[in-house]
Write a protein that holds these residues in place. Structure first.
Motif, PDB file in Angstrom:
ATOM      1  N   TYR A 204      48.853  64.625  60.158  1.00 50.69           N
ATOM      2  CA  TYR A 204      47.764  63.664  60.270  1.00 50.69           C
ATOM      3  C   TYR A 204      47.703  63.284  61.754  1.00 50.69           C
ATOM      4  O   TYR A 204      48.731  62.963  62.334  1.00 50.69           O
ATOM      5  CB  TYR A 204      48.114  62.431  59.436  1.00 50.69           C
ATOM      6  CG  TYR A 204      46.926  61.652  58.970  1.00 50.69           C
ATOM      7  CD1 TYR A 204      46.342  61.922  57.736  1.00 50.69           C
ATOM      8  CD2 TYR A 204      46.379  60.650  59.753  1.00 50.69           C
ATOM      9  CE1 TYR A 204      45.237  61.207  57.296  1.00 50.69           C
ATOM     10  CE2 TYR A 204      45.277  59.933  59.321  1.00 50.69           C
ATOM     11  CZ  TYR A 204      44.713  60.215  58.091  1.00 50.69           C
ATOM     12  OH  TYR A 204      43.627  59.512  57.668  1.00 50.69           O
ATOM     13  N   SER A 344      42.852  67.594  62.189  1.00 47.69           N
ATOM     14  CA  SER A 344      42.923  66.303  61.505  1.00 47.69           C
ATOM     15  C   SER A 344      42.106  65.254  62.262  1.00 47.69           C
ATOM     16  O   SER A 344      41.400  64.439  61.661  1.00 47.69           O
ATOM     17  CB  SER A 344      44.381  65.872  61.392  1.00 47.69           C
ATOM     18  OG  SER A 344      44.455  64.581  60.874  1.00 47.69           O
ATOM     19  N   ASN A 349      41.032  63.924  58.156  1.00 46.95           N
ATOM     20  CA  ASN A 349      41.871  64.174  56.973  1.00 46.95           C
ATOM     21  C   ASN A 349      43.257  64.683  57.352  1.00 46.95           C
ATOM     22  O   ASN A 349      43.449  65.230  58.443  1.00 46.95           O
ATOM     23  CB  ASN A 349      41.223  65.245  56.081  1.00 46.95           C
ATOM     24  CG  ASN A 349      39.879  64.786  55.583  1.00 46.95           C
ATOM     25  OD1 ASN A 349      39.694  63.599  55.294  1.00 46.95           O
ATOM     26  ND2 ASN A 349      38.926  65.703  55.521  1.00 46.95           N
ATOM     27  N   GLU A 350      44.166  64.559  56.387  1.00 48.99           N
ATOM     28  CA  GLU A 350      45.465  65.207  56.520  1.00 48.99           C
ATOM     29  C   GLU A 350      45.243  66.724  56.421  1.00 48.99           C
ATOM     30  O   GLU A 350      44.414  67.181  55.647  1.00 48.99           O
ATOM     31  CB  GLU A 350      46.368  64.739  55.370  1.00 48.99           C
ATOM     32  CG  GLU A 350      47.747  65.308  55.424  1.00 48.99           C
ATOM     33  CD  GLU A 350      48.574  64.920  54.199  1.00 48.99           C
ATOM     34  OE1 GLU A 350      47.987  64.559  53.151  1.00 48.99           O
ATOM     35  OE2 GLU A 350      49.802  64.996  54.296  1.00 48.99           O
TER      36      GLU A 350
END
Ligand SMILES: NC(=O)c1ccc[n+]([C@@H]2O[C@H](COP(=O)([O-])OP(=O)(O)OC[C@H]3O[C@@H](n4cnc5c(N)ncnc54)[C@H](O)[C@@H]3O)[C@@H](O)[C@H]2O)c1
Length: 357
Positions: A204, A344, A349-350
């Motif tokens: 992340y 990321s 987003n992860e």
């Protein structure tokens, strides 16, 4: 395996090419600087004159094909790493490749695959692994003194350290990124190594460009090109999670308004003890007699230096047919994590790392 002295060729006679020439020239019982090339020939000629290098060649291709050269040192801008490393491996040469291994994971994988097709050594040049304090920390970790390392923090902030504004350093297509791939890759590499190379599975991250686009935060490394461009980040922050449940936080900048004393840093937190590295100093920490207990780790006064140890390790791997500690796999891992941090940051987003390719 190599017999006698290892004959070395250098591609790229700039800053780091000069550093490698100076280090290997101190190991004349083990190697010989045989050839050098640079797109800017006078630079190669200058280094050749200084270090007594026999052949100044016109192209990297001529150098990797040269029959005397057994091992190639690649110290050119990041965009050429993959192409030249693959060419050298395919020509049957050992390779010492500057960091980052490649521009991105895709290119790093080409090097990794080429290295796996040969019995030649491919080593990524991560000299911090050879610094005295991290080496002493690693010896204690290997003895089990820290127990299980479950989390770590690493980073390197510079207040005013943008290198070569407008040159290849600050152009994404030539460098692959800003401080994350320039200095962050060293910290990522060293932290993962000290953690015992756990397998990273997800990332992340967030990146920012608040100084570079305004031509602020300029450092002293490299000559700026004011008609060039800055399209990379100047700060990155990330959390990397491993398959075994451990985690690593990574923070890095070329320019920031922050107290940046005692950088770079790594803090390793284990079940039985911890280790902290700050610049050239280190500490081991634990609890004894129901109290916090710590021991300083210092660099010996007569330390020969990390870059000389790195050069020796490269030559030993060639002579003894060993895999280097900073192998193609560790270089690929670093590039995959860096790609995932950028993705990321872009998507919010992860990102899961894809190891099934
Ligand atoms: N390990 C470290 O501490 C460290 C420190 C600095 C740089 N580096 C890495 O070393 C590499 C080079 O950085 P630098 O600071 O020496 O850059 P630099 O710009 O000083 O030198 C690069 C040299 O390569 C030459 N060159 C460019 N493209 C070439 C090509 N295709 N073929 C032959 N020569 C070419 C240039 O003319 C220049 O002389 C980069 O990958 C950088 O990340 C590592």
């Amino acid at each position: 395996m190599s017999e006698g002295k290892v004959k070395l060729g250098i591609i790229g006679a700039g800053n780091i090419g000069g550093v490698h020439a100076s280090q290997f020239s101190k190991l004349q019982e083990l190697c010989e600087l045989t050839a050098i090339t640079d797109v800017y020939r006078p630079q190669a000629e200058r280094r050749a004159a200084k270090y007594g290098i026999k052949h100044v060649l016109d192209t990297p291709e001529a150098l990797v094909q040269h029959q005397e050269v057994e091992a190639v040192i690649i110290g050119v801008p990041n965009q050429y790493h993959a192409e030249l490393a693959v060419k050298a491996l395919e020509a049957g040469k050992h390779v010492l490749l500057e960091k980052p291994m490649a521009l991105n994971g895709e290119e790093a994988r080409k090097i990794y695959e080429a290295a796996n097709q040969t019995d030649k050594v491919l080593m990524v040049s991560h000299q911090m692994r050879f610094e005295s304090v991290p080496m002493q920390m690693k010896a204690q970790i290997d003895r089990g003194e820290l127990g299980r390392i479950y989390t770590a923090k690493t980073g390197w902030y510079r207040r005013k350290g943008i290198p070569g504004w407008g040159t290849w350093f600050t152009r994404m297509n030539e460098s692959g990124g800003g401080p994350l791939i320039d200095i962050g890759v060293h910290m990522l590499d060293l932290a993962l190594y000290l953690m015992g190379n756990p397998k990273p599975v997800s990332v992340y991250g967030a990146t920012y460009a608040e100084f570079g686009p305004k031509k602020k935060g300029i450092g002293t490394w490299g000559k700026p090109n004011w008609s060039g461009a800055f399209d990379v980040e100047d700060l990155a922050t990330a959390l990397i999670k491993m398959e075994d449940g451990s985690s690593l936080s990574l923070e890095v900048s070329w320019a920031v308004h922050m107290d940046t004393d005692n950088h770079p840093f790594i803090h390793l937190m284990g079940t039985e003890g911890g280790a902290s590295y700050r610049g050239p100093k280190g500490k081991l920490l634990t609890e004894k007699f129901d109290r916090p207990f710590e021991v300083d780790i210092m660099k010996p006064e007569d330390d020969e230096g990390e870059r000389l140890r790195l050069s020796r390790h490269f030559l030993a791997c060639i002579m003894e047919g060993k895999e280097p500690i900073s192998s193609a796999l560790t270089g690929l891992t670093n590039n995959m994590i860096i790609d995932a941090i950028y993705e990321s940051s872009r998507t919010g987003n992860e990102v899961k790392l894809d190891w099934n390719r």
